[in-house]
Design a protein around this motif. Structure first.
Motif, short mmCIF file in Angstrom:
data_model
loop_
_atom_site.label_atom_id
_atom_site.label_comp_id
_atom_site.label_asym_id
_atom_site.label_seq_id
_atom_site.Cartn_x
_atom_site.Cartn_y
_atom_site.Cartn_z
N ALA A 77 0.92 -1.27 0.07
CA ALA A 77 0.14 0.02 -0.06
C ALA A 77 0.69 1.38 -0.16
O ALA A 77 0.64 2.20 -0.60
CB ALA A 77 -0.81 -0.04 1.29
N GLY A 78 1.98 1.18 0.63
CA GLY A 78 2.65 2.53 1.00
C GLY A 78 3.66 2.65 -0.42
O GLY A 78 3.39 3.99 -0.89
N ILE A 79 4.02 1.79 -1.03
CA ILE A 79 4.67 2.18 -2.38
C ILE A 79 3.61 2.42 -3.37
O ILE A 79 3.91 3.45 -4.07
CB ILE A 79 5.49 0.75 -2.75
N GLY A 80 2.47 2.08 -3.46
CA GLY A 80 1.34 2.27 -4.44
C GLY A 80 1.17 3.77 -4.08
O GLY A 80 1.03 4.73 -5.06
N GLY A 81 0.89 3.96 -2.99
CA GLY A 81 0.59 5.50 -2.58
C GLY A 81 1.71 6.53 -2.97
O GLY A 81 1.26 7.45 -3.61
N ASN A 82 2.88 5.98 -2.83
CA ASN A 82 3.90 6.84 -3.24
C ASN A 82 4.02 7.13 -4.65
O ASN A 82 4.09 8.28 -5.34
CB ASN A 82 5.43 6.52 -2.71
N ALA A 83 3.63 5.82 -5.48
CA ALA A 83 3.84 6.02 -7.02
C ALA A 83 2.37 7.00 -7.39
O ALA A 83 2.67 7.92 -8.19
CB ALA A 83 3.63 4.66 -7.61
N GLY A 84 1.39 6.87 -6.72
CA GLY A 84 0.35 7.57 -7.12
C GLY A 84 0.47 9.34 -6.84
O GLY A 84 0.16 9.92 -7.67
N THR A 85 1.30 9.33 -5.82
CA THR A 85 1.40 10.81 -5.48
C THR A 85 2.53 11.55 -6.35
O THR A 85 2.29 12.67 -6.96
CB THR A 85 2.16 10.96 -4.00
N GLN A 86 3.44 10.72 -6.91
CA GLN A 86 4.23 11.02 -7.84
C GLN A 86 3.55 11.71 -9.24
O GLN A 86 3.57 12.57 -9.74
CB GLN A 86 5.26 10.15 -8.26
N THR A 87 2.74 10.69 -9.67
CA THR A 87 1.87 10.82 -10.94
C THR A 87 0.73 12.10 -10.59
O THR A 87 0.57 12.86 -11.51
CB THR A 87 1.05 9.56 -11.29
N LEU A 88 0.20 12.03 -9.45
CA LEU A 88 -0.70 13.19 -9.27
C LEU A 88 -0.02 14.31 -9.09
O LEU A 88 -0.63 15.39 -9.72
CB LEU A 88 -1.31 12.97 -7.67
N ALA A 89 1.21 14.63 -8.54
CA ALA A 89 1.85 15.92 -8.56
C ALA A 89 1.89 16.42 -10.15
O ALA A 89 2.06 17.49 -10.37
CB ALA A 89 3.00 15.83 -7.74
N VAL A 90 2.42 15.30 -10.98
CA VAL A 90 2.69 15.95 -12.42
C VAL A 90 1.69 16.37 -12.92
O VAL A 90 1.58 17.22 -13.79
CB VAL A 90 3.62 14.65 -13.00
N THR A 91 0.31 15.52 -12.84
CA THR A 91 -0.85 15.73 -13.53
C THR A 91 -1.48 17.05 -12.95
O THR A 91 -1.80 17.83 -13.86
CB THR A 91 -1.58 14.63 -13.21
N VAL A 92 -1.35 17.36 -11.71
CA VAL A 92 -1.98 18.51 -11.19
C VAL A 92 -1.09 19.77 -11.61
O VAL A 92 -1.81 20.95 -12.11
CB VAL A 92 -1.92 18.79 -9.77
N ARG A 93 0.18 19.74 -11.56
CA ARG A 93 0.85 20.86 -12.34
C ARG A 93 0.92 21.11 -13.71
O ARG A 93 0.66 22.06 -14.13
CB ARG A 93 2.36 20.51 -12.09
N ALA A 94 0.67 20.01 -14.54
CA ALA A 94 0.29 20.06 -16.17
C ALA A 94 -1.07 20.64 -16.07
O ALA A 94 -1.30 21.39 -17.19
CB ALA A 94 0.40 18.54 -16.69
N LEU A 95 -2.02 20.40 -15.22
CA LEU A 95 -3.39 21.20 -15.78
C LEU A 95 -3.40 22.62 -15.21
O LEU A 95 -3.79 23.36 -15.84
CB LEU A 95 -4.48 20.39 -14.61
N ALA A 96 -2.61 22.80 -14.01
CA ALA A 96 -2.46 24.17 -13.70
C ALA A 96 -1.51 25.09 -14.72
O ALA A 96 -1.99 26.15 -14.92
CB ALA A 96 -1.43 24.28 -12.44
N THR A 97 -0.75 24.36 -15.27
CA THR A 97 0.17 25.10 -16.48
C THR A 97 -0.60 25.02 -18.10
O THR A 97 0.26 25.79 -18.77
CB THR A 97 1.68 25.08 -16.37
#
Length: 481
Positions: free
Chosen positions: A354-374
């Protein structure tokens, strides 16, 4: 090159606002240009001793931005005493540089006429920031003390929604008709009897009879062009116009995309009503970038000057929401109680999946939110982005699965257990990658800010699916009965 000693004081290099060129490595600033702890302590000791003259002497050489920093560094209880000791140093520049929470606290303690006097020293956009957070009664009292022209400009700005170009724009700009020549414009700008021109500007806007912008001239072009040339022949007709209703994030993206120094702001009818400049946008970009990070973490405004009650309210909502989503993962685990009881190693290894999956999801989420914002991620390239993140997730998942599978097989002496956790890890990281893209995209389509609540849903997905896949594979593989 002119001799420095022949220049007026305000043009001599190395001096700013009467300060010598010893800003770095002096008794007040450290090597990173921050106020030294020893200097701040000296100011506080002088305040405690009631020596206002000493306080004034210590603070007087500081740049307005440093005076603002000093207010933020001393305790809240010391700020009124500091303000009382350096009243005539509290210029509009200092107030404009103050942290929002510190400034609001100080403004609330000042009488309306004092606040009005400070606001009248500021550019309209800075004055609006000073007044906009006051309650309605205090706001009306301050506006009543202001000169009619200043009051009208601020009331006009306050009529626009917060964080829009209309609220943030500067109403000080230079606009001239297109029939002028370069010589006419230079004479116009040099007319010392004119008191309505801004102090600082980078370009001149050219307007038609309806006051709609038709072009722009940079000052560098004007200075290098012969006087007899018409502005219509030298101006740049293709320009970026910002609607008054544009959100500040959109404004920041426009400045970044088109490398703007300044840009005209137009109302609904296309008339020129203000301008946005790069110094305003620097603050916007910094604010928006920090805001998205804080929203993802649920840390509220994330300001160390934020009142404890406000910080508590912002953070506890996030934690309660996480508590609700965490219960989904707990429910999944409860369905496999008997399975876990048969093999304790499953309970030991579940948090890793669960922990590694959560970290992987956070990485992708951060990239996606930034891409949407810009505006890097739009409807035109959504599926390309999904395929990209899926490919990265497969590569990451395969690598981590191989490592964890071999390690678990060797440590526990159970190859099947290693194979199960490896497959579960690969699956959960792929799920995390997909969720990290699709969750914020879905929230944006629904009109919600993806930075606010995406991480809750992504974490819930990776936790619950991680447990379900791992324990489900343990059963399906015959590892446990």
């Amino acid at each position: 090159m002119a001799d420095e000693h022949t220049l007026p004081d305000e043009l001599r290099p190395g001096e700013e606002a009467g300060r010598p060129d010893d800003r770095i490595d002096d008794e007040r600033h450290d090597e990173e240009n921050r106020l030294k702890t020893s200097y701040v302590r000296s100011v506080v000791e002088a305040l405690d001793a009631g020596d206002k003259g000493r306080v004034y002497d210590l603070v007087e050489p500081l740049h307005p931005a440093d005076v603002a920093d000093l207010f933020e560094l001393v305790d809240a209880d010391d700020r009124p005493r500091l303000a009382s000791a350096i009243t005539d140093l509290l210029s509009g520049e200092v107030i404009a540089e103050l942290n929002d929470f510190v400034r609001d606290g100080m403004i609330e303690a000042l009488p309306p006429e004092t606040v009005a006097g400070i606001a009248e020293q500021l550019e309209t956009d800075d004055a609006v920031q000073l007044i906009e957070d006051l309650d309605a009664a205090d706001q009306a009292a301050v506006l009543a003390e202001m000169e009619p022209a200043d009051r009208a400009a601020i009331e006009s700005a306050l009529a626009y929604p917060e964080e829009t170009a209309g609220r943030l724009m500067s109403r000080a700009f230079v606009a001239v008709p297109e029939h002028m020549t370069v010589g006419d414009l230079i004479d116009y700008l040099r007319d010392t009897d004119r008191g309505d021109l801004p102090t600082d500007f980078w370009e001149v806007f050219v307007v038609d009879p309806a006051h709609k912008p038709v072009g722009t001239c940079q000052l560098s072009w004007i200075l290098r062009t012969p006087r007899h040339i018409a502005l219509a022949d030298v101006m740049k007709r293709d320009q970026t116009l910002i609607p008054v209703t544009a959100d500040q994030e959109e404004v920041g993206n426009m400045f970044q995309k088109y490398a703007l120094i300044s840009a005209a702001v137009v109302d609904e009818s296309g008339r020129l009503v203000g301008q946005m400049t790069a110094d305003d946008v620097v603050h916007i970009i910094s604010e928006e970038a920090g805001e998205d990070v804080l929203l993802l973490s649920g840390a509220g405004d994330g300001d160390i000057n934020e009142p404890i009650r406000d910080a508590y309210t912002a953070r506890v909502r996030w934690l309660v929401a996480n508590l609700a989503t965490a219960s989904v993962a707990s429910f999944v685990i409860s369905r496999f109680e008997s399975v876990i009881a048969q093999m304790v190693a499953l309970a030991v290894l579940m948090p890793i999946v669960a922990g590694i999956g959560g970290n992987a999801g956070t990485q992708t989420l951060a990239v996606t939110v930034r891409a949407l914002a810009t505006n890097q991620l739009t409807a035109s390239n959504v599926w390309r982005a999904v395929r990209r993140e899926l490919s990265i997730a497969l590569l990451n998942g395969a690598t981590v699965a191989l490592v964890i599978g071999l390690a678990v097989g060797l440590i526990f002496g159970h190859p099947m257990l290693g194979a199960v956790i490896g497959m579960a890890m690969l699956t959960n990281i792929v799920i995390a990658g997909i969720a990290g893209v699709l969750v914020p995209l879905t929230l944006e389509r629904l009109g919600a800010d993806p930075a606010i609540s995406s991480s809750i849903f992504v974490t819930m997905t990776t936790d619950s699916m991680g447990f379900l896949v791992f324990l489900g594979l343990a059963v399906a593989s015959g590892l446990v009965g």
